[in-house]
Design a protein around this motif. Structure first.
Motif, short mmCIF file in Angstrom:
data_model
loop_
_atom_site.label_atom_id
_atom_site.label_comp_id
_atom_site.label_asym_id
_atom_site.label_seq_id
_atom_site.Cartn_x
_atom_site.Cartn_y
_atom_site.Cartn_z
N ALA A 1 0.78 -1.08 0.15
CA ALA A 1 0.06 -0.18 0.01
C ALA A 1 0.84 1.22 0.11
CB ALA A 1 -0.80 0.10 1.23
N ASN A 2 1.88 1.31 0.60
CA ASN A 2 2.96 2.40 0.74
C ASN A 2 3.46 2.61 -0.48
OD1 ASN A 2 3.30 3.98 3.14
ND2 ASN A 2 3.49 2.02 4.31
N GLU A 3 3.90 1.51 -1.37
CA GLU A 3 4.20 1.67 -2.69
C GLU A 3 3.56 2.34 -3.55
OE1 GLU A 3 5.80 -2.04 -4.68
OE2 GLU A 3 7.07 -2.58 -2.91
N GLN A 4 2.02 2.01 -3.46
CA GLN A 4 1.15 2.75 -4.30
C GLN A 4 1.14 4.00 -4.15
OE1 GLN A 4 -0.12 0.42 -6.71
NE2 GLN A 4 1.47 -0.76 -5.41
N TRP A 5 1.08 4.60 -2.77
CA TRP A 5 0.89 5.83 -2.19
C TRP A 5 2.17 6.55 -2.70
CZ3 TRP A 5 2.27 7.88 3.33
CH2 TRP A 5 1.77 9.36 3.20
N SER A 6 3.40 6.04 -2.82
CA SER A 6 4.51 6.67 -3.05
C SER A 6 4.62 7.01 -4.91
CB SER A 6 6.01 5.91 -3.04
OG SER A 6 6.26 5.63 -1.66
N LEU A 7 3.81 6.08 -5.55
CA LEU A 7 3.65 6.43 -6.79
C LEU A 7 3.01 7.39 -7.23
CD1 LEU A 7 3.47 2.49 -8.14
CD2 LEU A 7 5.15 4.16 -8.70
N MET A 8 1.69 7.38 -6.27
CA MET A 8 0.78 8.47 -6.59
C MET A 8 1.52 9.89 -6.10
SD MET A 8 -2.91 6.83 -4.59
CE MET A 8 -3.92 8.21 -5.44
N LYS A 9 2.18 9.85 -5.13
CA LYS A 9 2.76 11.23 -4.82
C LYS A 9 4.02 11.64 -5.91
CE LYS A 9 4.20 9.80 -0.61
NZ LYS A 9 5.00 9.89 0.80
N GLN A 10 4.34 10.60 -6.56
CA GLN A 10 5.36 11.06 -7.76
C GLN A 10 4.56 11.49 -8.85
OE1 GLN A 10 7.82 7.68 -8.74
NE2 GLN A 10 8.06 7.12 -6.55
N ALA A 11 3.54 11.00 -9.10
CA ALA A 11 2.51 11.47 -10.41
C ALA A 11 1.83 12.63 -9.91
CB ALA A 11 1.48 10.47 -10.47
N ASP A 12 1.50 13.03 -8.69
CA ASP A 12 0.87 14.33 -8.29
C ASP A 12 0.43 14.24 -6.81
OD1 ASP A 12 -0.73 16.57 -8.07
OD2 ASP A 12 -2.07 16.10 -9.74
N GLU A 13 1.44 14.79 -6.05
CA GLU A 13 1.37 14.93 -4.63
C GLU A 13 0.32 15.62 -4.18
OE1 GLU A 13 4.74 15.26 -1.05
OE2 GLU A 13 5.05 16.08 -2.93
N ASP A 14 -0.38 16.71 -4.89
CA ASP A 14 -1.23 17.49 -4.21
C ASP A 14 -2.70 17.05 -4.67
OD1 ASP A 14 0.65 19.49 -3.08
OD2 ASP A 14 0.65 20.38 -4.88
N ALA A 15 -2.90 15.91 -5.33
CA ALA A 15 -3.91 15.29 -5.96
C ALA A 15 -5.03 14.93 -4.50
CB ALA A 15 -3.69 14.32 -6.84
N THR A 16 -6.14 15.47 -4.98
CA THR A 16 -7.07 14.90 -3.81
C THR A 16 -7.02 13.59 -3.41
OG1 THR A 16 -8.73 16.51 -4.59
CG2 THR A 16 -9.66 14.92 -3.06
N LEU A 17 -7.04 12.49 -4.50
CA LEU A 17 -6.77 11.08 -4.20
C LEU A 17 -5.32 10.87 -3.44
CD1 LEU A 17 -7.91 9.20 -7.51
CD2 LEU A 17 -8.89 9.13 -5.11
N THR A 18 -4.60 11.42 -3.81
CA THR A 18 -3.17 11.12 -3.06
C THR A 18 -3.49 11.48 -1.68
OG1 THR A 18 -1.87 11.79 -5.24
CG2 THR A 18 -0.72 11.75 -3.38
#
Length: 259
Positions: free
Chosen positions: A162-179
Motif C-alpha cells: 500500500a505504501n508503494e502505491q502511495w509513493s507512486l501517487m505522490k510521484q505522479a501528483d502529490e497535491d491530488a485529492t486522491l493522493t
C-alpha cells in the motif's frame, strides 16, 4: 501479491494530466460530496467538451447516483463503462454468477478501457473477489487504479505494498485529492504513531472542501486508532446530523455501524 512498480510508474506518468473541465466534479465525488457532484455533472452537461470528457462526465454522474443510493434509469447505452457501472449497482437482482459472467463479457469486449477495468474491480470487490479485483488494477494505469490497488493491499494487510502505491501517487501528483485521501488511509492503517497525521489530513480536506459523511467517518476511525473515542463519537454524531435522510442509505449505515 507483488506490485510491478516500474511498470506502474510508466503507466501513471502517461495518464497524469493537468486539471480540466471535470476537476471539480471528480473532487466532489472523491470526497463523498455526492449531491454536489450530481449538481456539477448536470451543470457541465450544458458545456461543450471533448468526447472523452463527455463520457467521463456521464460515468461520474452514474457513480454519484449509485454512491448516494439514488435510482438509475435503465440503460440502453452503448458505453461498456456505463454498462459495467450498472452491474455494480445490480438493481435487477442478478446472482453472483450472473454478475461475474456479465462483467467478464464486458471486459472481453473492451480489454484496454481503463475505466471498464476500474469498475470491474469495484464489482469484484463488492462480490468478495479480491484477487480478481486486484488483477484489473494492479498495473496502476491511472491514479484511480493506484488508489484502488492501495485500498486492496490494505484489505490484505499488506501495508508495505500500500505504501508503494502511495509513493507512486505522490510521484505522479502529490497535491491530488486522491493522493491526500490515500495518504490519510495509509497513515491511519499504520497505527497510533501516524493516525494523528491522518486526522490532520482529513481535517484539512474538510476545511478546504467542506465535511462529508465519508470524511467525518474517516476522521472518526482515525480518532479511534489514536484512542480518542470521545472525538470519534463527536464526528459520527456530526455525520448523522448532516442529513437525516442519509441514515436510510449506505452513508448513514456506515455511520451507525461505527457508532
Amino acid at each position: 501479491y507483488r506490485s510491478n512498480t516500474h511498470q506502474q510508474q510508466q503507466n501513471t506518468h502517461q495518464s497524469t494530466m493537468e486539471p480540466d473541465e471535470l476537476y471539480t466534479l471528480r473532487t466532489c465525488y472523491y470526497l463523498g460530496h455526492y449531491q454536489l457532484a450530481l449538481d456539477e455533472a448536470k451543470n457541465l452537461a450544458r458545456r461543450p467538451m471533448p468526447p472523452h470528457l463527455k463520457s467521463e462526465r456521464e460515468e461520474l454522474l452514474t457513480r454519484a447516483l449509485i454512491a448516494s443510493n439514488q435510482p438509475l434509469s435503465s440503460t440502453t447505452s452503448n458505453s461498456i463503462a456505463i454498462q459495467m457501472l450498472h452491474l455494480t449497482a445490480n438493481k435487477t437482482g442478478m446472482s453472483k454468477e450472473e454478475l461475474v459472467a456479465a462483467a467478464e463479457s464486458l471486459l472481453s469486449q473492451s480489454p484496454q478501457d481503463m475505466n471498464v477495468q476500474l469498475y470491474a474491480a469495484l464489482l469484484f470487490l463488492k462480490l468478495g473477489m479480491t484477487k480478481e479485483a486486484l488483477k484489473c488494477v494492479h498495473l496502476g494505469a491511472t491514479m484511480e487504479h493506484l488508489a484502488l490497488s492501495l485500498q486492496i493491499y490494505l484489505k490484505l494487510d499488506r501495508l508495505d505494498l500500500a505504501n508503494e502505491q502511495w509513493s507512486l501517487m505522490k510521484q505522479a501528483d502529490e497535491d491530488a485529492t486522491l493522493t491526500q485521501l490515500c495518504g490519510a488511509l495509509v497513515m491511519a492503517s499504520t497505527g497510533k504513531s501516524r493516525a494523528e497525521e491522518a486526522i490532520y489530513a482529513y481535517q484539512t480536506l474538510s476545511e478546504q472542501y467542506g465535511p462529508s459523511h465519508m470524511l467525518l467517518n474517516c476522521m472518526a476511525v482515525a480518532h479511534m486508532v489514536v484512542g480518542d473515542f470521545t472525538q470519534a463519537q463527536g464526528k459520527l454524531e456530526e455525520a448523522l446530523d448532516m442529513s437525516s435522510g442519509a441514515v436510510a442509505g449506505s452513508e448513514g449505515a456506515t455511520t451507525l455501524i461505527n457508532l
